[in-house]
Design an enzyme around this catalytic site. Structure first.
Site, PDB file in Angstrom:
ATOM      1  N   SER A 119       0.824  -1.212   0.000  1.00 49.85           N
ATOM      2  CA  SER A 119       0.000   0.000   0.000  1.00 49.85           C
ATOM      3  C   SER A 119       0.855   1.258   0.000  1.00 49.85           C
ATOM      4  CB  SER A 119      -0.854   0.047   1.271  1.00 49.85           C
ATOM      5  OG  SER A 119      -1.681  -1.066   1.369  1.00 49.85           O
ATOM      6  N   HIS A 140      -1.179  -3.196  -7.329  1.00 53.42           N
ATOM      7  CA  HIS A 140      -1.891  -2.785  -6.113  1.00 53.42           C
ATOM      8  C   HIS A 140      -3.399  -2.972  -6.289  1.00 53.42           C
ATOM      9  CE1 HIS A 140      -3.069   0.509  -3.038  1.00 53.42           C
ATOM     10  NE2 HIS A 140      -2.890  -0.637  -2.428  1.00 53.42           N
ATOM     11  N   GLU A 152      -3.669  -0.744  -9.506  1.00 53.82           N
ATOM     12  CA  GLU A 152      -2.621   0.189  -9.902  1.00 53.82           C
ATOM     13  C   GLU A 152      -1.399  -0.641 -10.312  1.00 53.82           C
ATOM     14  OE1 GLU A 152      -3.027   4.211  -7.367  1.00 53.82           O
ATOM     15  OE2 GLU A 152      -2.799   2.439  -6.114  1.00 53.82           O
ATOM     16  N   ASN A 190      -3.703   5.828  -2.560  1.00 51.92           N
ATOM     17  CA  ASN A 190      -3.381   6.004  -1.139  1.00 51.92           C
ATOM     18  C   ASN A 190      -2.733   7.352  -0.825  1.00 51.92           C
ATOM     19  OD1 ASN A 190      -4.566   3.666  -0.354  1.00 51.92           O
ATOM     20  ND2 ASN A 190      -2.684   2.457  -0.314  1.00 51.92           N
TER      21      ASN A 190
HETATM   22  N1  CAA Z   1     -15.553  -9.835   0.059  1.00 56.84           N
HETATM   23  C1  CAA Z   1     -16.093 -10.204  -1.106  1.00 56.84           C
HETATM   24  N2  CAA Z   1     -17.253  -9.703  -1.595  1.00 56.84           N
HETATM   25  C2  CAA Z   1     -17.900  -8.790  -0.841  1.00 56.84           C
HETATM   26  C3  CAA Z   1     -17.399  -8.347   0.411  1.00 56.84           C
HETATM   27  C4  CAA Z   1     -16.174  -8.906   0.858  1.00 56.84           C
HETATM   28  N3  CAA Z   1     -15.591  -8.535   2.014  1.00 56.84           N
HETATM   29  N4  CAA Z   1     -18.253  -7.446   0.916  1.00 56.84           N
HETATM   30  C5  CAA Z   1     -19.248  -7.304   0.028  1.00 56.84           C
HETATM   31  N5  CAA Z   1     -19.047  -8.115  -1.037  1.00 56.84           N
HETATM   32  C6  CAA Z   1     -19.880  -8.241  -2.242  1.00 56.84           C
HETATM   33  C7  CAA Z   1     -21.264  -8.771  -1.934  1.00 56.84           C
HETATM   34  O1  CAA Z   1     -21.309 -10.177  -2.042  1.00 56.84           O
HETATM   35  C8  CAA Z   1     -22.098  -8.132  -3.035  1.00 56.84           C
HETATM   36  O2  CAA Z   1     -21.902  -8.881  -4.224  1.00 56.84           O
HETATM   37  P1  CAA Z   1     -23.053  -8.981  -5.365  1.00 56.84           P
HETATM   38  O3  CAA Z   1     -23.258  -7.590  -5.893  1.00 56.84           O
HETATM   39  O4  CAA Z   1     -22.454  -9.908  -6.353  1.00 56.84           O
HETATM   40  O5  CAA Z   1     -24.255  -9.495  -4.695  1.00 56.84           O
HETATM   41  C9  CAA Z   1     -21.439  -6.769  -3.243  1.00 56.84           C
HETATM   42  O6  CAA Z   1     -20.096  -6.909  -2.736  1.00 56.84           O
HETATM   43  C10 CAA Z   1     -22.157  -5.660  -2.498  1.00 56.84           C
HETATM   44  O7  CAA Z   1     -22.209  -6.048  -1.141  1.00 56.84           O
HETATM   45  P2  CAA Z   1     -23.312  -5.592  -0.089  1.00 56.84           P
HETATM   46  O8  CAA Z   1     -24.587  -5.279  -0.807  1.00 56.84           O
HETATM   47  O9  CAA Z   1     -23.378  -6.582   1.020  1.00 56.84           O
HETATM   48  O10 CAA Z   1     -22.674  -4.336   0.576  1.00 56.84           O
HETATM   49  P3  CAA Z   1     -22.380  -2.904   0.017  1.00 56.84           P
HETATM   50  O11 CAA Z   1     -23.252  -2.546  -1.136  1.00 56.84           O
HETATM   51  O12 CAA Z   1     -22.354  -2.069   1.218  1.00 56.84           O
HETATM   52  O13 CAA Z   1     -20.892  -3.036  -0.552  1.00 56.84           O
HETATM   53  C11 CAA Z   1     -18.586  -2.788  -0.296  1.00 56.84           C
HETATM   54  C12 CAA Z   1     -19.830  -3.475   0.204  1.00 56.84           C
HETATM   55  C13 CAA Z   1     -18.309  -3.176  -1.750  1.00 56.84           C
HETATM   56  C14 CAA Z   1     -17.442  -3.272   0.578  1.00 56.84           C
HETATM   57  C15 CAA Z   1     -18.784  -1.226  -0.204  1.00 56.84           C
HETATM   58  O14 CAA Z   1     -19.189  -0.888   1.094  1.00 56.84           O
HETATM   59  C16 CAA Z   1     -17.561  -0.432  -0.576  1.00 56.84           C
HETATM   60  O15 CAA Z   1     -17.271  -0.236  -1.751  1.00 56.84           O
HETATM   61  N6  CAA Z   1     -16.834   0.064   0.449  1.00 56.84           N
HETATM   62  C17 CAA Z   1     -15.617   0.876   0.232  1.00 56.84           C
HETATM   63  C18 CAA Z   1     -14.465  -0.039  -0.120  1.00 56.84           C
HETATM   64  C19 CAA Z   1     -13.204   0.722  -0.354  1.00 56.84           C
HETATM   65  O16 CAA Z   1     -13.120   1.954  -0.313  1.00 56.84           O
HETATM   66  N7  CAA Z   1     -12.120  -0.039  -0.610  1.00 56.84           N
HETATM   67  C20 CAA Z   1     -10.792   0.530  -0.773  1.00 56.84           C
HETATM   68  C21 CAA Z   1     -10.048   0.401   0.528  1.00 56.84           C
HETATM   69  S1  CAA Z   1      -8.444   1.117   0.422  1.00 56.84           S
HETATM   70  C22 CAA Z   1      -7.514  -0.070  -0.323  1.00 56.84           C
HETATM   71  O17 CAA Z   1      -7.944  -1.143  -0.602  1.00 56.84           O
HETATM   72  C23 CAA Z   1      -6.068   0.291  -0.630  1.00 56.84           C
HETATM   73  C24 CAA Z   1      -5.088   0.111   0.432  1.00 56.84           C
HETATM   74  O18 CAA Z   1      -3.908  -0.045   0.052  1.00 56.84           O
HETATM   75  C25 CAA Z   1      -5.389   0.196   1.857  1.00 56.84           C
HETATM   76  P1  NAD Z   2      -3.325  -9.362   6.514  1.00 58.80           P
HETATM   77  O1  NAD Z   2      -2.719  -9.115   7.839  1.00 58.80           O
HETATM   78  O2  NAD Z   2      -4.781  -9.632   6.407  1.00 58.80           O
HETATM   79  O3  NAD Z   2      -2.588 -10.598   5.792  1.00 58.80           O
HETATM   80  C1  NAD Z   2      -1.199 -10.731   5.703  1.00 58.80           C
HETATM   81  C2  NAD Z   2      -0.920 -12.240   5.657  1.00 58.80           C
HETATM   82  O4  NAD Z   2       0.473 -12.431   5.338  1.00 58.80           O
HETATM   83  C3  NAD Z   2      -1.169 -12.942   7.002  1.00 58.80           C
HETATM   84  O5  NAD Z   2      -2.113 -13.976   6.798  1.00 58.80           O
HETATM   85  C4  NAD Z   2       0.207 -13.491   7.397  1.00 58.80           C
HETATM   86  O6  NAD Z   2       0.150 -14.750   8.028  1.00 58.80           O
HETATM   87  C5  NAD Z   2       0.883 -13.594   6.028  1.00 58.80           C
HETATM   88  N1  NAD Z   2       2.345 -13.597   6.109  1.00 58.80           N
HETATM   89  C6  NAD Z   2       3.158 -12.851   6.902  1.00 58.80           C
HETATM   90  N2  NAD Z   2       4.451 -13.173   6.668  1.00 58.80           N
HETATM   91  C7  NAD Z   2       4.452 -14.120   5.711  1.00 58.80           C
HETATM   92  C8  NAD Z   2       5.466 -14.851   5.054  1.00 58.80           C
HETATM   93  N3  NAD Z   2       6.757 -14.649   5.335  1.00 58.80           N
HETATM   94  N4  NAD Z   2       5.105 -15.758   4.113  1.00 58.80           N
HETATM   95  C9  NAD Z   2       3.805 -15.972   3.804  1.00 58.80           C
HETATM   96  N5  NAD Z   2       2.782 -15.300   4.407  1.00 58.80           N
HETATM   97  C10 NAD Z   2       3.121 -14.397   5.341  1.00 58.80           C
HETATM   98  O7  NAD Z   2      -2.896  -8.126   5.616  1.00 58.80           O
HETATM   99  P2  NAD Z   2      -3.594  -7.569   4.282  1.00 58.80           P
HETATM  100  O8  NAD Z   2      -4.580  -6.542   4.662  1.00 58.80           O
HETATM  101  O9  NAD Z   2      -3.991  -8.724   3.427  1.00 58.80           O
HETATM  102  O10 NAD Z   2      -2.362  -6.784   3.644  1.00 58.80           O
HETATM  103  C11 NAD Z   2      -1.374  -7.460   2.883  1.00 58.80           C
HETATM  104  C12 NAD Z   2      -0.652  -6.456   1.997  1.00 58.80           C
HETATM  105  O11 NAD Z   2      -1.597  -5.827   1.121  1.00 58.80           O
HETATM  106  C13 NAD Z   2       0.034  -5.310   2.760  1.00 58.80           C
HETATM  107  O12 NAD Z   2       1.205  -4.968   2.075  1.00 58.80           O
HETATM  108  C14 NAD Z   2      -1.006  -4.200   2.690  1.00 58.80           C
HETATM  109  O13 NAD Z   2      -0.431  -2.912   2.811  1.00 58.80           O
HETATM  110  C15 NAD Z   2      -1.561  -4.423   1.292  1.00 58.80           C
HETATM  111  N6  NAD Z   2      -2.933  -3.901   1.063  1.00 58.80           N
HETATM  112  C16 NAD Z   2      -3.865  -3.969   2.052  1.00 58.80           C
HETATM  113  C17 NAD Z   2      -5.157  -3.498   1.796  1.00 58.80           C
HETATM  114  C18 NAD Z   2      -6.228  -3.551   2.848  1.00 58.80           C
HETATM  115  O14 NAD Z   2      -7.276  -2.923   2.659  1.00 58.80           O
HETATM  116  N7  NAD Z   2      -6.049  -4.258   3.941  1.00 58.80           N
HETATM  117  C19 NAD Z   2      -5.473  -2.993   0.519  1.00 58.80           C
HETATM  118  C20 NAD Z   2      -4.497  -2.981  -0.473  1.00 58.80           C
HETATM  119  C21 NAD Z   2      -3.209  -3.421  -0.190  1.00 58.80           C
END
Ligand code: CAA
Ligand code: NAD
Length: 294
Positions: A119, A140, A152, A190
């Site tokens: 991330s 990503h 990405e 991000n």
């Molecule tokens: N895993 C798999 N599928 C899921 C799920 C999950 N955790 N949660 C929901 N779904 C699916 C459902 O099965 C449903 O599928 P269908 O359309 O095929 O029936 C669909 O998603 C919609 O689900 P819901 O109606 O239950 O719920 P919702 O409409 O509230 O949607 C959500 C759920 C898609 C998670 C929505 O709330 C959302 O888009 N949230 C924001 C997510 C977001 O911003 N993600 C980016 C995070 S940042 C990141 O990822 C980068 C990083 O590096 C940290």
């Molecule tokens: P998580 O904690 O859910 O999962 C990480 C997994 O890696 C764990 O199950 C752990 O047991 C495993 N692990 C640790 N060391 C390991 C090793 N040496 N060999 C094999 N497996 C090992 O974390 P996550 O949320 O899935 O995040 C994973 C990566 O994806 C991070 O780099 C995070 O920044 C990135 N990411 C996270 C998100 C998010 O929304 N959580 C979104 C995009 C990208």
């Protein structure tokens, strides 16, 4: 170059989703974990998603069985040695990631592309631990992987055009929409999203409003699918804390600094949904805001 077999490192929140979408697209997929219980947890999440899709009539039982037949879980890194593409999704920790990349660099054939789902780390910081910097890039994905369309594709100064072309084609083949990003910490999404999420925690710390009202504000006022504190619980507060530290280290800008409340919550084991408690408590039927004493 044609991708036939995919390796995934880590079967957590992201790795399990990446494994699912690769296998659903017909790729033989091997996923590596450190312990069997983590593989079991990731597989339970894939099973839940696939069963829900069958119940909703989106896929057939046969398609579900075909997907499972393409997935192999392993605790042995050697099982990934004949993969054409390996996507790393382990904890957000450079040392852990680089240990794996340097092992894989010596195990895998020349053509294998190594990619990270990080991330916030720069891709170059990982590519530098290998001798294949031209076949190293960022892929990503977004959470939840089966639902979110974007990937990405991150190009470092050393990534070859062939690697980028192969990864774009691969992303499209698994139903994703790739975009090209430069190798700056946080890439595109991000870079913008993390300061927003951290600002929501700062707003809570400063007593601007309650957990529920901060979330309600952004859901009803901006039509976001989730409020920022719900989204933080969804991403994982442990992961967010690592991301914030890495981005702050990189940019030295206050907006990336982890707020003290985030640190305290991580220390207390409040990781969000994955641990059952973050800004909300997930033990009941509906999430309930946690009293954080603010
Ligand atoms: N895993 C798999 N599928 C899921 C799920 C999950 N955790 N949660 C929901 N779904 C699916 C459902 O099965 C449903 O599928 P269908 O359309 O095929 O029936 C669909 O998603 C919609 O689900 P819901 O109606 O239950 O719920 P919702 O409409 O509230 O949607 C959500 C759920 C898609 C998670 C929505 O709330 C959302 O888009 N949230 C924001 C997510 C977001 O911003 N993600 C980016 C995070 S940042 C990141 O990822 C980068 C990083 O590096 C940290
Ligand atoms: P998580 O904690 O859910 O999962 C990480 C997994 O890696 C764990 O199950 C752990 O047991 C495993 N692990 C640790 N060391 C390991 C090793 N040496 N060999 C094999 N497996 C090992 O974390 P996550 O949320 O899935 O995040 C994973 C990566 O994806 C991070 O780099 C995070 O920044 C990135 N990411 C996270 C998100 C998010 O929304 N959580 C979104 C995009 C990208």
């Amino acid at each position: 170059m044609k991708i036939r077999k995919v390796g995934v490192l880590g079967c957590g929140l992201m790795g399990s989703g990446i494994t699912q979408v690769c296998a659903e697209a017909g790729y033989e997929t091997v996923v590596l974990e450190v312990e069997q219980r983590f593989l079991d947890k990731g597989f339970a999440s894939i099973e839940k998603n696939l069963s829900r899709a069958v119940e909703k009539g989106k896929i057939t039982q046969e398609a579900k069985a075909k997907t499972w037949s393409l997935i192999k879980g392993t605790l042995n890194i050697e099982d990934l040695k004949d993969c054409d593409l390996i996507i790393e999704a382990v904890v957000e920790d450079l040392k852990v990631k680089n240990e794996m990349f340097s092992r894989l660099d010596s195990l895998c054939p020349e053509h294998t592309i190594l990619a990270s789902n990080t991330s916030s780390l720069t891709i170059m910081a990982m590519a530098a631990s290998t001798k294949r910097q031209d076949r190293f890039c960022g892929l990503h994905f977004f959470n939840p992987v089966p639902v979110m369309k974007l990937v990405e594709v991150v190009r470092t100064i050393a990534t070859s055009q062939q690697t980028i072309d192969t990864c774009f084609e691969f992303c499209k083949s698994i139903g994703k929409e790739p975009i090209l990003a430069k190798d700056n910490s946080g890439f595109i999404v991000n870079l913008l999203l993390v300061p927003y999420l951290l600002d929501a925690i700062r707003a809570l710390e400063q007593g601007v409003a309650s957990i529920e009202d901060i979330d309600k504000g952004m859901v009803l006022g901006c039509n976001h699918p989730m409020g920022p504190l719900t989204l933080l619980d969804f991403v994982g507060l442990d992961t967010t804390y690592n991301i914030a530290n890495i981005m702050f280290e990189e940019y030295r800008e206050k907006r990336y600094a982890p707020p003290p409340l985030l640190k305290k919550m991580v220390l207390a084991g409040y990781y969000g949904r994955k641990s059952g408690r973050g800004f909300y408590d997930y033990s009941g039927e509906k999430p309930v805001p946690v009293d954080l004493g603010i």
